[in-house]
Scaffold this active site. Structure first.
Site, PDB file in Angstrom:
ATOM      1  N   HIS A  72     -12.771  -7.193 -14.184  1.00 27.90           N
ATOM      2  CA  HIS A  72     -11.421  -6.643 -14.163  1.00 27.90           C
ATOM      3  C   HIS A  72     -11.367  -5.284 -14.844  1.00 27.90           C
ATOM      4  CE1 HIS A  72      -6.925  -7.222 -15.331  1.00 27.90           C
ATOM      5  NE2 HIS A  72      -6.989  -6.903 -14.054  1.00 27.90           N
TER       6      HIS A  72
ATOM      7  N   HIS B 139      -3.645   1.789 -14.805  1.00 25.22           N
ATOM      8  CA  HIS B 139      -2.905   0.584 -14.433  1.00 25.22           C
ATOM      9  C   HIS B 139      -1.398   0.766 -14.573  1.00 25.22           C
ATOM     10  CE1 HIS B 139      -0.946  -3.318 -15.202  1.00 25.22           C
ATOM     11  NE2 HIS B 139      -1.760  -3.740 -14.242  1.00 25.22           N
TER      12      HIS B 139
END
Length: 262
Positions: free
Chosen positions: A18, A60
């Site tokens: 991730h 993000h």
């Protein structure tokens, strides 16, 4: 709209790191991807946004506050300004010189290392279609040099308009819809987008949904799985991939029986 790649054979590794290396390095930076590779991961997830002057880079959040030394939205900033930011000190002083990362630089690195990539289209507000089109355009630039034995990036998003924009170009890539909250409309959406995979928040998967996903010709992936018991349950349901922050506890770098799913 159609996608040029739906219903493909699944060529990707089961374990996906991730944002490069989970919590072990500043997310979405080159340091993170290099650390994930050192832990044995062969595939990485990243978040792609569009700068004010049309450069795809990794971030993000919709704000710079959490993961850089700047504040507020990056929407009005050109890449020349974004490139000057410190994207590592928030994590630890070890990474205090780490910059934000361009998506094309990550693609170059993955090609050189023979590694797989999951590009999440993570548009800033109002930029869904523009970001989807930009990712498609960038991947088209790499199509001629992409080796036959390396899977092209898996392209995912929570944004249906971003995936629609990407798919409208006919760019060769596997598409995946990301889902945080379940709705029975998801099956219709994935079929309209011609998705190759459905990537769900891991508690959403139950055996019946996994079976339906497979029956529709898609693969079932999960995010973000950080505990061995969670991973064991998903492996037992015959899901097809796990995105994890726990690169030292799960996957190829771990000393557990979650290393090699059936």
């Amino acid at each position: 709209m159609t996608s040029a790649c739906a219903r493909i054979d699944w060529p990707y590794p089961f374990w996906i790191a991730h944002r490069g290396a989970g919590k072990r390095a500043p997310e979405n930076t080159m340091a993170a991807f290099m650390l994930g590779a050192q832990h044995g991961f062969r595939m990485f997830e990243c978040d792609a946004k569009l700068s004010a002057d049309g450069v795809l880079y990794l971030l993000h959040d919709d704000s710079l506050d959490r993961t850089t030394n700047a504040h507020g939205s990056p929407a009005a900033l050109p890449w020349s300004a974004l490139a000057q930011l410190d994207a590592g000190s928030w994590h630890s002083q070890l990474f205090h010189t780490e910059p934000l990362l361009r998506l094309d630089a990550l693609l170059h690195w993955c090609l050189a290392q023979g590694l797989c990539l999951n590009i999440e289209i993570k548009p800033l507000p109002g930029q869904d279609a523009a970001t989807g089109l930009a990712v498609a355009t960038l991947l088209e630039r790499y199509s001629a040099q992409w080796p036959a034995d390396l899977p092209r990036p898996l392209v995912s998003s929570f944004s249906v308009p971003a995936l629609e924009a990407f798919g409208s170009t006919g760019t060769h890539a596997a598409l995946a819809l990301l889902v945080e909250h379940w709705s029975d409309r998801i099956w219709e959406q994935t079929q309209a987008l011609q998705c190759a995979a459905l990537v769900c928040h891991y508690p959403l998967w139950v055996p019946e949904r996994v079976a339906r996903c497979h029956a529709l010709g898609m693969r079932a992936l999960s995010y973000t799985v950080n505990a061995p018991d969670q991973a064991h349950a998903l492996i037992a349901m015959h899901t097809d991939g796990i995105i994890t922050d726990a690169i030292d506890r799960l996957g190829p770098g771990a000393n557990t029986d979650t290393d090699s799913p059936p």
